[in-house]
Design a protein around this motif. Sequence first.
Motif: not given
Length: 289
Positions: A158-168
């Motif tokens: 779960q810790d990695t799933i949202f990081l790309a969208d959050l980065y954007r």
Amino acid sequence: MKGDSWLWVDSVAKVAEAMADMDQSSLIALDTEYDSLHYFREKLCLVQIRAAKRTYVLDPLNGIDLSFLRPYLANPRLLKITHAGDNDIRILKRDYGFEFNNLFDTQRAAHILGCRYLALSHIVGHYLGVEIKKSKEMQRSKWEIRPLSESQLKYAVQDTIFLADLYRQLDEKLCRQGMRDQAQKAFDGMTAVSWREKTLDMLGHRKIKGFDTLTKGQQERLKRLYRWRFKKAKQTNRAMFLILSDQEILSLSRADWQSGEELQSANLLPSDKASLYGSELGKTLYADG
């Protein structure tokens, strides 16, 4: 869970699959799980890498050679996204000598943007409108025990799933507010961090609750025991409280005993600790008379 595809990497073939995915990715999300509670030096237990297709859960305890990550982490054209990644970077540098280039840290970015609450769950909720649950109990679970539970694996992925969208989302806002250069300096600073071993707090014994109730002689005994405990923890790579607790060394400082045998009979420590450490403790306090 959104995009929850993941793979437990435990073979050369699966390493090749992870590399093929990273080769096709413009960015990867990075996280680790480590045990800093039970060890003197943090023990790395998992590395999670999310590429274009899925998250790859890498087990440094199962014999898989993680050195294949080296060119990806160093590659200045491949963006690495972390959340509060300082310690992840320190430990990976310590254990593998990795170099990091082109980093974006979502916690640091949110802080620069003025976000008051910097937990990943809060930032994901605020910027992506997604509710995720982060359990402190799960975070502190024994990550070195195998097999890992389904709950542990879900937490790690779960810790990695949202990081790309959050980065954007965060990067766009940094650019709009003219803060991108400020953020980049912070990210570059993170890539330069290095691991440092714990050092002895020379006055740490004075911070133990009950110190002020001891006589001068007992305070000196506590100082010797405190320093012995630090040395023993470093030598055995165990947390200091697992060697002896603060209250145990305080009790040993107060009591009248001078040998391992007297320590055993005084019931000041559990029998296993008295047997294991009694001789050393006696020498620590009484070797020089």
